[in-house]
Design a protein around this motif. Structure first.
Motif, mmCIF file in Angstrom:
data_model
loop_
_atom_site.group_PDB
_atom_site.id
_atom_site.type_symbol
_atom_site.label_atom_id
_atom_site.label_comp_id
_atom_site.label_asym_id
_atom_site.label_seq_id
_atom_site.Cartn_x
_atom_site.Cartn_y
_atom_site.Cartn_z
ATOM 1 N N GLY A 39 0.800 -1.216 0.000
ATOM 2 C CA GLY A 39 0.000 0.000 0.000
ATOM 3 C C GLY A 39 0.832 1.266 0.000
ATOM 4 N N GLU A 40 2.065 1.172 0.494
ATOM 5 C CA GLU A 40 2.948 2.342 0.513
ATOM 6 C C GLU A 40 3.274 2.827 -0.899
ATOM 7 O OE1 GLU A 40 3.920 4.043 3.038
ATOM 8 O OE2 GLU A 40 3.287 2.752 4.695
ATOM 9 N N TYR A 41 3.169 1.929 -1.874
ATOM 10 C CA TYR A 41 3.514 2.286 -3.249
ATOM 11 C C TYR A 41 2.360 2.954 -3.998
ATOM 12 C CZ TYR A 41 7.658 -0.709 -2.842
ATOM 13 O OH TYR A 41 8.854 -1.268 -2.460
ATOM 14 N N PHE A 42 1.161 2.859 -3.458
ATOM 15 C CA PHE A 42 -0.014 3.266 -4.218
ATOM 16 C C PHE A 42 -0.533 4.626 -3.765
ATOM 17 C CE2 PHE A 42 -0.570 -1.568 -4.299
ATOM 18 C CZ PHE A 42 0.328 -1.682 -5.352
ATOM 19 N N ASP A 43 -1.474 5.133 -4.500
ATOM 20 C CA ASP A 43 -2.002 6.480 -4.286
ATOM 21 C C ASP A 43 -2.338 6.706 -2.810
ATOM 22 O OD1 ASP A 43 -3.985 8.712 -4.191
ATOM 23 O OD2 ASP A 43 -3.740 8.635 -6.364
ATOM 24 N N ILE A 48 -6.890 1.494 2.567
ATOM 25 C CA ILE A 48 -6.460 0.127 2.264
ATOM 26 C C ILE A 48 -6.914 -0.821 3.366
ATOM 27 C CG2 ILE A 48 -4.456 -1.376 1.961
ATOM 28 C CD1 ILE A 48 -3.060 1.060 0.677
ATOM 29 N N VAL A 49 -7.513 -1.918 2.951
ATOM 30 C CA VAL A 49 -7.960 -2.956 3.881
ATOM 31 C C VAL A 49 -7.393 -4.292 3.419
ATOM 32 C CG1 VAL A 49 -9.948 -4.241 4.756
ATOM 33 C CG2 VAL A 49 -10.070 -1.755 4.540
ATOM 34 N N GLY A 201 5.989 -5.133 -11.899
ATOM 35 C CA GLY A 201 4.553 -5.282 -11.712
ATOM 36 C C GLY A 201 3.983 -4.220 -10.794
ATOM 37 N N ILE A 202 4.696 -3.923 -9.722
ATOM 38 C CA ILE A 202 4.243 -2.886 -8.792
ATOM 39 C C ILE A 202 4.146 -1.537 -9.500
ATOM 40 C CG2 ILE A 202 4.910 -1.549 -6.745
ATOM 41 C CD1 ILE A 202 6.059 -4.179 -5.610
ATOM 42 N N GLN A 203 5.140 -1.234 -10.314
ATOM 43 C CA GLN A 203 5.116 0.037 -11.042
ATOM 44 C C GLN A 203 3.964 0.083 -12.041
ATOM 45 O OE1 GLN A 203 9.114 0.143 -12.570
ATOM 46 N NE2 GLN A 203 9.954 0.971 -10.670
ATOM 47 N N LEU A 204 3.671 -1.053 -12.670
ATOM 48 C CA LEU A 204 2.530 -1.108 -13.581
ATOM 49 C C LEU A 204 1.228 -0.855 -12.824
ATOM 50 C CD1 LEU A 204 1.458 -1.729 -16.450
ATOM 51 C CD2 LEU A 204 1.317 -4.133 -15.744
ATOM 52 N N ILE A 205 1.107 -1.464 -11.647
ATOM 53 C CA ILE A 205 -0.090 -1.267 -10.827
ATOM 54 C C ILE A 205 -0.216 0.196 -10.411
ATOM 55 C CG2 ILE A 205 -1.209 -1.870 -8.642
ATOM 56 C CD1 ILE A 205 0.273 -4.622 -8.904
ATOM 57 N N LEU A 209 -3.571 2.222 -11.380
ATOM 58 C CA LEU A 209 -4.447 2.815 -10.371
ATOM 59 C C LEU A 209 -4.525 4.333 -10.535
ATOM 60 C CD1 LEU A 209 -3.557 0.791 -7.144
ATOM 61 C CD2 LEU A 209 -5.779 0.856 -8.292
ATOM 62 N N ALA A 210 -3.390 4.952 -10.808
ATOM 63 C CA ALA A 210 -3.380 6.408 -10.989
ATOM 64 C C ALA A 210 -4.286 6.812 -12.144
ATOM 65 C CB ALA A 210 -1.954 6.891 -11.234
ATOM 66 N N GLU A 211 -4.256 6.033 -13.209
ATOM 67 C CA GLU A 211 -5.114 6.324 -14.366
ATOM 68 C C GLU A 211 -6.586 6.170 -14.001
ATOM 69 O OE1 GLU A 211 -5.877 4.633 -18.900
ATOM 70 O OE2 GLU A 211 -4.067 4.064 -17.790
ATOM 71 N N ARG A 212 -6.909 5.117 -13.248
ATOM 72 C CA ARG A 212 -8.308 4.907 -12.844
ATOM 73 C C ARG A 212 -8.788 6.052 -11.946
ATOM 74 N NH1 ARG A 212 -6.775 1.429 -15.535
ATOM 75 N NH2 ARG A 212 -7.842 2.702 -17.055
ATOM 76 N N LEU A 213 -7.946 6.447 -10.997
ATOM 77 C CA LEU A 213 -8.359 7.455 -10.019
ATOM 78 C C LEU A 213 -8.415 8.853 -10.615
ATOM 79 C CD1 LEU A 213 -6.416 6.206 -6.870
ATOM 80 C CD2 LEU A 213 -8.818 5.848 -7.449
ATOM 81 N N ALA A 214 -7.786 9.026 -11.763
ATOM 82 C CA ALA A 214 -7.795 10.342 -12.411
ATOM 83 C C ALA A 214 -9.074 10.587 -13.193
ATOM 84 C CB ALA A 214 -6.594 10.471 -13.340
ATOM 85 N N THR A 215 -9.848 9.528 -13.424
ATOM 86 C CA THR A 215 -11.061 9.678 -14.240
ATOM 87 C C THR A 215 -12.277 9.916 -13.368
ATOM 88 O OG1 THR A 215 -11.379 7.272 -14.241
ATOM 89 C CG2 THR A 215 -10.128 8.231 -16.062
#
Length: 215
Positions: A39-43, A48-49, A201-205, A209-215
């Motif tokens: 979770g530290e890598y993500f937006d 996070i659960v 893979g982490i960088q791809l995720i 996620l950034a693309e999804r959250l931007a929409t």
């Protein structure tokens, strides 16, 4: 609803409105801590659960029982169906309980957790904003019937290692080929690794996620 143990990390940054939710589903024999630090890598806006598998194996936890051996694992249908229903109830419950955006619930699953994320995508696609199955597969025997039409618009990021000796790459490719005609927002990526989550893979995720959250 069956009680399920979870750990959580609240958003580290504010959102415009209720925050998005990321639910992380660990693999067989592991526990809720296994994926949690990713979770530290993500937006930082994500809540996070990480739930613990519902079966106590003595050496870790699982979502359902397995027979066979690595490379040819055989799921137990009864415990898998029970886990799917428990997790579906959790997905429904968490936004109201945590105050997250019910339109932005994402699943990230590894190995057996990836199998569960794909099963949930087929079962409750309308309650999910996207799924990230890593080193898992869609088991046709886990479906109630044909894949629902709603899966066409569900974003799916499927990641697998070509050297995976636990869940062979052939299983991932069958899943890719099953989803391809139906899931218009399905992305498939292989890496030359084993049964693991690579930094690539982490960088791809991260980007997905950034693309999804931007929409």
């Amino acid at each position: 609803m069956t009680t399920i143990h979870t750990i959580e990390r609240k958003p580290r940054a504010a959102s415009d409105g209720p925050p998005p939710l990321l639910i992380m589903l660990h693999g067989y024999g592991s526990n809720e801590q296994d994926l949690f630090d990713l979770g530290e890598y993500f937006d930082p806006r994500m809540h996070i659960v990480s739930p613990r598998g519902v079966l106590d194996l003595g050496f870790g936890f699982a979502w359902y029982h397995l027979g066979g051996a690595p490379g040819n694992l055989i799921p137990d249908p009864a415990t898998r169906a029970r886990a799917r229903d428990i997790l579906a109830a959790l997905v429904s419950d968490l936004p109201g309980r945590l105050g997250t955006d019910p339109q932005r619930t994402y699943l990230l699953g590894f190995s057996q957790g990836a199998v569960m994320s794909l099963a949930l995508a087929a079962h409750i696609p309308g309650q999910l904003a996207g799924i990230i199955p890593i080193s898992g597969y869609l088991d046709p025997d886990s479906l109630d019937g044909p894949l629902p039409a709603a899966i066409a618009e569900l974003p799916i990021l499927q990641i697998h290692g070509t050297e995976d000796a636990v869940v062979p790459i052939a299983a991932a490719r069958r899943t890719r080929d099953t989803l391809a005609p139906l899931a218009r927002r399905h992305t498939y990526q292989e890496y030359p690794v084993g049964h693991t989550i690579s930094m690539d893979g982490i960088q791809l995720i991260q980007g997905w996620l950034a693309e999804r959250l931007a929409t």
